[in-house]
Write a protein that holds these residues in place. Structure first.
Motif, PDB file in Angstrom:
ATOM      1  N   SER A 153       0.876  -1.266  -0.070  1.00  0.00           N
ATOM      2  CA  SER A 153       0.126   0.125   0.101  1.00  0.00           C
ATOM      3  C   SER A 153       0.637   1.364   0.064  1.00  0.00           C
ATOM      4  CB  SER A 153      -0.991   0.214   1.165  1.00  0.00           C
ATOM      5  OG  SER A 153      -1.575   1.303   1.463  1.00  0.00           O
ATOM      6  N   LYS A 154       0.783   2.225  -0.951  1.00  0.00           N
ATOM      7  CA  LYS A 154       1.487   3.152  -0.971  1.00  0.00           C
ATOM      8  C   LYS A 154       1.216   4.445  -0.069  1.00  0.00           C
ATOM      9  CE  LYS A 154       2.757   2.748  -5.737  1.00  0.00           C
ATOM     10  NZ  LYS A 154       2.525   3.310  -7.472  1.00  0.00           N
ATOM     11  N   SER A 155      -0.341   4.557   0.166  1.00  0.00           N
ATOM     12  CA  SER A 155      -0.939   5.417   1.142  1.00  0.00           C
ATOM     13  C   SER A 155      -0.878   5.004   2.317  1.00  0.00           C
ATOM     14  CB  SER A 155      -2.269   5.620   0.582  1.00  0.00           C
ATOM     15  OG  SER A 155      -3.227   4.509   0.833  1.00  0.00           O
ATOM     16  N   GLY A 156      -0.818   3.593   2.790  1.00  0.00           N
ATOM     17  CA  GLY A 156      -0.803   3.325   4.126  1.00  0.00           C
ATOM     18  C   GLY A 156      -2.190   3.072   4.732  1.00  0.00           C
ATOM     19  N   VAL A 157      -3.378   3.137   3.906  1.00  0.00           N
ATOM     20  CA  VAL A 157      -4.587   3.043   4.139  1.00  0.00           C
ATOM     21  C   VAL A 157      -5.395   2.000   3.406  1.00  0.00           C
ATOM     22  CG1 VAL A 157      -6.884   4.481   4.254  1.00  0.00           C
ATOM     23  CG2 VAL A 157      -4.777   5.749   4.759  1.00  0.00           C
ATOM     24  N   VAL A 158      -5.825   1.060   4.010  1.00  0.00           N
ATOM     25  CA  VAL A 158      -6.340  -0.060   3.412  1.00  0.00           C
ATOM     26  C   VAL A 158      -7.898  -0.362   3.894  1.00  0.00           C
ATOM     27  CG1 VAL A 158      -6.306  -2.577   3.408  1.00  0.00           C
ATOM     28  CG2 VAL A 158      -4.189  -1.308   3.317  1.00  0.00           C
ATOM     29  N   GLY A 159      -9.022  -0.698   2.841  1.00  0.00           N
ATOM     30  CA  GLY A 159     -10.232  -0.767   3.290  1.00  0.00           C
ATOM     31  C   GLY A 159     -10.342  -2.339   3.564  1.00  0.00           C
ATOM     32  N   TYR A 160     -11.177  -2.536   4.428  1.00  0.00           N
ATOM     33  CA  TYR A 160     -11.650  -4.042   4.813  1.00  0.00           C
ATOM     34  C   TYR A 160     -13.259  -4.011   5.016  1.00  0.00           C
ATOM     35  CZ  TYR A 160     -10.452  -8.499   7.199  1.00  0.00           C
ATOM     36  OH  TYR A 160     -10.324  -9.651   7.226  1.00  0.00           O
ATOM     37  N   VAL A 161     -13.955  -4.997   4.234  1.00  0.00           N
ATOM     38  CA  VAL A 161     -15.313  -5.373   4.130  1.00  0.00           C
ATOM     39  C   VAL A 161     -15.599  -6.501   5.291  1.00  0.00           C
ATOM     40  CG1 VAL A 161     -17.250  -5.742   2.914  1.00  0.00           C
ATOM     41  CG2 VAL A 161     -15.539  -4.398   2.297  1.00  0.00           C
ATOM     42  N   GLY A 162     -16.244  -5.926   6.332  1.00  0.00           N
ATOM     43  CA  GLY A 162     -16.455  -7.148   7.179  1.00  0.00           C
ATOM     44  C   GLY A 162     -17.826  -7.658   7.038  1.00  0.00           C
ATOM     45  N   ALA A 163     -18.163  -9.042   7.310  1.00  0.00           N
ATOM     46  CA  ALA A 163     -19.436  -9.469   7.368  1.00  0.00           C
ATOM     47  C   ALA A 163     -20.319  -9.443   8.644  1.00  0.00           C
ATOM     48  CB  ALA A 163     -19.131 -11.217   7.128  1.00  0.00           C
ATOM     49  N   PHE A 164     -19.839 -10.265   9.664  1.00  0.00           N
ATOM     50  CA  PHE A 164     -20.494 -10.061  10.819  1.00  0.00           C
ATOM     51  C   PHE A 164     -19.425  -9.942  11.967  1.00  0.00           C
ATOM     52  CE2 PHE A 164     -23.814 -12.709   8.327  1.00  0.00           C
ATOM     53  CZ  PHE A 164     -24.815 -11.603   8.468  1.00  0.00           C
ATOM     54  N   PRO A 165     -19.763  -9.321  13.071  1.00  0.00           N
ATOM     55  CA  PRO A 165     -18.722  -9.190  14.246  1.00  0.00           C
ATOM     56  C   PRO A 165     -18.729 -10.187  15.070  1.00  0.00           C
ATOM     57  CG  PRO A 165     -20.869  -8.121  14.827  1.00  0.00           C
ATOM     58  CD  PRO A 165     -21.286  -8.510  13.495  1.00  0.00           C
ATOM     59  N   ILE A 166     -18.777 -11.469  14.642  1.00  0.00           N
ATOM     60  CA  ILE A 166     -18.388 -12.754  15.369  1.00  0.00           C
ATOM     61  C   ILE A 166     -16.730 -12.875  15.683  1.00  0.00           C
ATOM     62  CG2 ILE A 166     -20.289 -13.670  14.704  1.00  0.00           C
ATOM     63  CD1 ILE A 166     -18.384 -15.580  12.673  1.00  0.00           C
ATOM     64  N   PRO A 167     -16.400 -13.570  16.861  1.00  0.00           N
ATOM     65  CA  PRO A 167     -15.081 -13.525  17.081  1.00  0.00           C
ATOM     66  C   PRO A 167     -14.063 -14.083  15.697  1.00  0.00           C
ATOM     67  CG  PRO A 167     -16.191 -14.548  18.911  1.00  0.00           C
ATOM     68  CD  PRO A 167     -17.303 -14.275  17.466  1.00  0.00           C
ATOM     69  N   GLU A 168     -14.682 -14.963  14.793  1.00  0.00           N
ATOM     70  CA  GLU A 168     -13.678 -15.410  13.846  1.00  0.00           C
ATOM     71  C   GLU A 168     -13.394 -14.227  12.684  1.00  0.00           C
ATOM     72  OE1 GLU A 168     -14.974 -17.398   9.668  1.00  0.00           O
ATOM     73  OE2 GLU A 168     -15.267 -18.608  11.502  1.00  0.00           O
ATOM     74  N   VAL A 169     -14.490 -13.433  12.612  1.00  0.00           N
ATOM     75  CA  VAL A 169     -13.953 -12.170  11.806  1.00  0.00           C
ATOM     76  C   VAL A 169     -13.356 -11.055  12.474  1.00  0.00           C
ATOM     77  CG1 VAL A 169     -15.285 -10.506  10.172  1.00  0.00           C
ATOM     78  CG2 VAL A 169     -16.441 -12.700  10.380  1.00  0.00           C
ATOM     79  N   LEU A 170     -13.889 -10.883  13.823  1.00  0.00           N
ATOM     80  CA  LEU A 170     -12.763  -9.859  14.347  1.00  0.00           C
ATOM     81  C   LEU A 170     -11.295 -10.373  14.576  1.00  0.00           C
ATOM     82  CD1 LEU A 170     -15.377  -9.262  17.122  1.00  0.00           C
ATOM     83  CD2 LEU A 170     -14.633  -7.443  15.612  1.00  0.00           C
ATOM     84  N   GLN A 171     -11.057 -11.619  14.761  1.00  0.00           N
ATOM     85  CA  GLN A 171      -9.694 -12.233  14.708  1.00  0.00           C
ATOM     86  C   GLN A 171      -8.938 -11.728  13.384  1.00  0.00           C
ATOM     87  OE1 GLN A 171     -10.166 -16.395  15.384  1.00  0.00           O
ATOM     88  NE2 GLN A 171     -11.150 -16.231  17.255  1.00  0.00           N
TER      89      GLN A 171
END
Length: 364
Positions: A153-171
């Motif tokens: 990443s050149k900007s140091g800013v990355v996007g992340y699309v989350g599904a549901f806030p369960i432990p597996e996804v948060l991990q």
């Protein structure tokens, strides 16, 4: 004498006896083991369900006429899932795989009424005498993707699309952020939740929204291809999940965390057929081969390739854990002290986002 420990002992012995009787009856039959799969999404060409379907095919090929298999796809988590699982039982399925966190409760409910059937729930955590659970240490691969994003990443800013806030996804989100910040301590991960495992429209909209917010790289926890194809169209790097996504983003997909269930499914069936299956909560990662990293995009420099390989080897060997402190959450609370590694219980119950993530936990 304390009545509670005695009760617990009796209950444990009862569960062992039930499991022994169940396995004895399965091992004694000469008929093929009827093995059934329930999928939450369409099979498609990639993603969570696709990887489990590849595993089912691998299982069927390896077992030959010792088993028969069937599947039902695109079933919503909840009452519909319970209905299909009950139908499996009525149809004579003897081993039922339900690979979805949202299938856990329906699986447990039906299992209580079908003690002679073995159930295997993927990504859940509850077990019973006739119910096992299994999952992969996805966060190991997510950490490596974060390291890669930190370099690319050149900007140091990355996007992340989350599904549901369960432990597996948060991990996954947190491990990705920690990996990225190990390279660039000022890096930021901008997070959008879509509250869906598979919704191509929402996934595409979220990707476009993040691009408008200035990200130059995208990661995600959903199961469609929209984010990768959007990245390819816009010239934005992507980090894939579930399947090798390079065919959907040949120029921009840097790598993917690929899930491999085939060997594990074969082991489960062999254990059932041999009468040695037992209920457990099984976890596997890079070392066990339940996840692997897809080949890196040619755009990745040689020194970065070497670093990612070395870190992956260290994680597989157990000499590096992605959740080693100090780890601080968004509110400034120390979650893992310096020099310490997160406990299994805290990992299983993760309910926070680390510093470096721009986005809130959705209300549930």
């Amino acid at each position: 004498m304390h009545p509670r420990p005695l009760f617990s002992l009796r209950r444990a012995l009862g569960r062992l006896a039930l499991a022994a009787g169940l396995l004895g009856s399965l091992a004694a039959t000469a008929q093929p083991l009827r093995t059934c799969f329930l999928y939450s999404n369409p099979i498609g060409e990639s993603g969570w369900t696709y990887q489990h379907e590849l595993a089912r095919k691998e299982l069927a090929s390896a077992m030959g006429d010792r088993i028969t298999t069937k599947y039902v796809e695109n079933i919503a988590e909840g009452p519909d899932a319970e209905r299909v699982i009950r139908n499996f039982v009525q149809e004579g399925c003897q081993l039922i795989f339900t690979p979805s966190f949202g299938f856990m409760e329906p699986t447990m409910k039906v299992a209580r009424t079908a003690p002679k059937v073995i159930f295997m729930n993927g990504s859940g955590y509850k077990t019973a005498a006739n119910v096992g659970a299994y999952n992969a240490l996805y966060y190991e691969g997510r950490y490596l993707e974060g390291v890669l994003a930190g370099h690319m990443s050149k900007s140091g800013v990355v996007g992340y699309v989350g599904a549901f806030p369960i432990p597996e996804v948060l991990q996954g989100i947190n491990a990705f952020t920690l990996g990225m910040r190990s390279v660039n301590p000022k890096a930021q991960v901008r997070l959008i939740w879509v509250n869906a495992w598979y919704d191509p429209g929402k996934e595409r909209d979220a990707a476009n929204a993040l691009i408008k917010l200035g990200v130059d790289t995208l990661a995600y926890a959903t199961s469609g291809v929209s984010i990768v194809t959007t990245g390819e169209e816009k010239g934005i790097y992507t980090l894939g999940y579930y399947s090798d996504m390079s065919k959907f983003g040949p120029k921009t997909n840097l790598t993917s965390v690929v899930q491999n269930w085939g060997s594990y499914y074969i082991k489960v069936v062999e254990d059932v057929l041999a009468g040695r299956w037992k209920s457990e909560n099984h976890l596997g990662g890079l070392r066990e081969g339940m996840i692997k990293m897809a080949p890196l995009n040619p755009a990745v420099p040689a020194d970065v390739r070497e670093k990612v390989q070395q870190l992956g080897d260290a994680i597989a060997a157990g000499s590096l854990h992605p959740f080693t402190g100090p780890i601080v959450d968004q509110d400034g609370k120390v979650r893992v002290a310096a020099g310490q590694t997160i406990s299994a219980a805290d990992l299983d119950n993760m309910n926070y986002l680390v510093q470096g993530v721009e986005g809130l936990m959705p209300k549930r």
